[in-house]
Design an enzyme around this catalytic site. Structure first.
Site, short mmCIF file in Angstrom:
data_model
loop_
_atom_site.label_atom_id
_atom_site.label_comp_id
_atom_site.label_asym_id
_atom_site.label_seq_id
_atom_site.Cartn_x
_atom_site.Cartn_y
_atom_site.Cartn_z
N ARG A 179 0.70 -1.26 0.04
CA ARG A 179 0.05 -0.18 -0.04
C ARG A 179 0.86 1.18 0.03
O ARG A 179 2.09 1.09 0.02
CB ARG A 179 -1.04 -0.05 1.17
CG ARG A 179 -0.64 -0.82 2.46
CD ARG A 179 0.15 -0.19 3.34
NE ARG A 179 0.31 1.09 3.41
CZ ARG A 179 1.24 2.02 3.86
NH1 ARG A 179 2.26 1.57 3.81
NH2 ARG A 179 0.87 3.33 4.00
N ALA B 7 1.09 5.16 -2.18
CA ALA B 7 0.91 5.48 -3.65
C ALA B 7 1.83 4.84 -4.45
O ALA B 7 1.83 4.23 -5.55
CB ALA B 7 0.75 6.95 -3.71
N ARG C 97 -7.21 -0.34 -6.85
CA ARG C 97 -7.53 0.60 -5.91
C ARG C 97 -7.60 1.85 -6.80
O ARG C 97 -7.01 2.50 -7.52
CB ARG C 97 -6.38 0.76 -4.78
CG ARG C 97 -6.46 -0.21 -3.60
CD ARG C 97 -5.89 -0.08 -2.59
NE ARG C 97 -6.37 0.98 -1.71
CZ ARG C 97 -5.34 1.37 -0.73
NH1 ARG C 97 -4.17 1.24 -0.59
NH2 ARG C 97 -6.03 2.28 0.31
N GLN D 89 -2.08 2.37 10.16
CA GLN D 89 -0.77 2.42 9.23
C GLN D 89 0.12 3.29 10.15
O GLN D 89 1.47 2.96 10.02
CB GLN D 89 -1.03 3.07 7.81
CG GLN D 89 -1.72 2.20 6.95
CD GLN D 89 -3.41 2.71 6.93
OE1 GLN D 89 -3.74 3.09 7.96
NE2 GLN D 89 -3.92 2.40 5.63
N ASP E 226 -1.73 10.86 -1.96
CA ASP E 226 -2.13 9.67 -3.15
C ASP E 226 -2.53 10.53 -4.28
O ASP E 226 -2.28 9.55 -5.44
CB ASP E 226 -3.27 9.03 -2.57
CG ASP E 226 -2.77 7.97 -1.42
OD1 ASP E 226 -2.71 8.30 -0.36
OD2 ASP E 226 -2.69 6.92 -1.74
N LYS F 105 -4.62 10.25 3.10
CA LYS F 105 -5.40 9.30 4.14
C LYS F 105 -6.47 10.14 4.95
O LYS F 105 -6.27 11.32 5.33
CB LYS F 105 -4.22 8.58 4.97
CG LYS F 105 -4.70 7.69 6.22
CD LYS F 105 -5.61 6.62 5.63
CE LYS F 105 -5.13 5.88 4.57
NZ LYS F 105 -6.17 5.04 3.72
#
Ligand code: MRU
Length: 360
Positions: A53, A55, A90, A201, A242, A253
């Site tokens: 995970r 970007a 995604r 995260q 991202d 996020k």
């Protein structure tokens, strides 16, 4: 960067066995597992379930996913379908479609006998370039940390959200790269790590990777940053992104926006670190950014290890309650002090971004 003293990248190609190797991030911080991706389906699944995970790493995985597709079947229809499936795995991070388009462009120019070797070379280049870009982001961002240290002559307290560390990229990270560079230069640093619910995260990945590099850090609940800023205990915020629009709006996020508001209200500089692969030059309005909505189980169940070192999942919400899991939000450019890129630092504005990247 290091795990137990040994240098790793987050993804690499095993030439002998013709598989892609990843660090399975769903197992961190409790177990360090290297996993093989053997097919394009494996790559798509790894992105969807977030074994990889962040970007830039999603982009790198999609590029290697194309290599795996070619290894399985170099029929052009299969490769085209695989590219489409990878892009859909995604929706929010622009790096994913950027990497697949770059692979497709390269592959469209060559003879079918060379597909595998050309694809592998391009995937490696995408990853090597990301490492170089993230290193440069670090060198550029280092100056901002140094300036604070020169004035303050004491530990620089930096707040970060989610994981925009080396685990989210191929190496170095974006938001963490200036931190690693400052630490290597001997500047005393302490990082406030937002836990980053629901998938944690920050706690699971950012704190873990900072620990491995011996950088002092403290995990905080996501709502704690505001009071720390009011108390003067945050010198700067650095986050990743991202997707950054050409007008400087930053999609990152969920929860990044609230942190930017708190920083703005408390005159704390709020920096966003990004490689150019994360810039979306085409989307003009942040309302058109596809915001990923993930399964609400990520909110209602929490994972950890029990006293037998087994990873366990437990329900923490009332059985009958509904929950919604939006994974990203947009911070308007006006709350962003500056963007830190591989080419230098600039205002979060169309003019500044276009100047820096020589766009018309
Ligand atoms: O859902 P994730 O873990 O993929 O989200 C990651 C982030 O939001 C990062 O801040 C972003 O990808 C930048 S990574 C250098």
């Amino acid at each position: 960067m290091k795990i137990e003293g040994k240098e790793f990248r987050t993804i690499w190609f095993d030439e002998e066995n013709k598989v892609v190797k990843i660090i399975d991030q769903t197992k961190l911080p409790h177990q360090f597992v290297i996993k093989d991706l053997k097919t394009v389906k494996d790559a798509i699944n790894a992105i969807k379930v977030m074994e990889v995970r962040g970007a830039p790493l999603i982009g790198g995985t999609a590029a290697y996913g194309m290599v795996l597709a070619i290894l399985e079947n170099n029929d052009l229809e299969f490769i085209k379908k695989s590219a489409e499936e990878l892009i859909k795995s995604r929706p929010t991070a622009i790096n994913l479609e950027w990497a697949v388009h770059r692979m497709n462009n390269k592959l469209s120019m060559i003879n079918s006998n060379d597909l595998f070797s050309v694809a592998l070379k391009e995937a490696k280049e995408i990853c090597d370039e990301d490492v170089k870009f993230c290193e440069n982001i670090g060198l550029n961002g280092l100056k901002l940390i140094e300036d604070i240290y020169i004035k303050k002559k004491d530990t620089v307290n930096i707040l970060t959200h989610c994981n925009a560390g080396w685990l989210a990229t191929i190496n170095w990270g974006t938001a963490t790269s200036p931190i690693y560079h400052a630490h290597k230069k001997g500047i005393p640093i302490h990082v406030w790590v937002d836990e980053t619910r629901p998938r944690n995260q920050g706690a699971n990945l950012t704190s873990y990777e900072l620990n491995e590099e011996q950088i002092p850090n403290t995990i905080i609940a996501d709502n704690t940053g505001g009071i720390l800023m009011q108390r003067g205990e945050v010198d700067m915020c650095i986050v990743g992104t991202d997707r950054t629009l050409s007008n400087g709006d930053v999609c990152n996020k969920i929860g990044t926006y609230l942190k930017a508001l708190a920083a703005y209200d408390n005159n704390v500089p709020f920096y966003v670190a990004l490689p150019s692969s994360t810039i979306d030059w085409d989307t003009k309005n942040s309302k058109d950014i596809p915001i990923e909505e993930r399964n609400s189980d990520e909110l209602s169940y929490i994972e950890g290890i029990d006293n037998k070192n087994q990873i366990k999942k437990v329900l923490i919400y009332p059985n009958k309650s509904k929950a919604i899991n939006l994974a990203f939000d947009v911070t308007p450019a006006k709350y962003v002090t500056s963007l830190i890129t591989e080419k230098g630092i600039c205002d979060a504005s169309s003019e500044a971004l276009k100047n820096l990247f020589n766009k018309n």
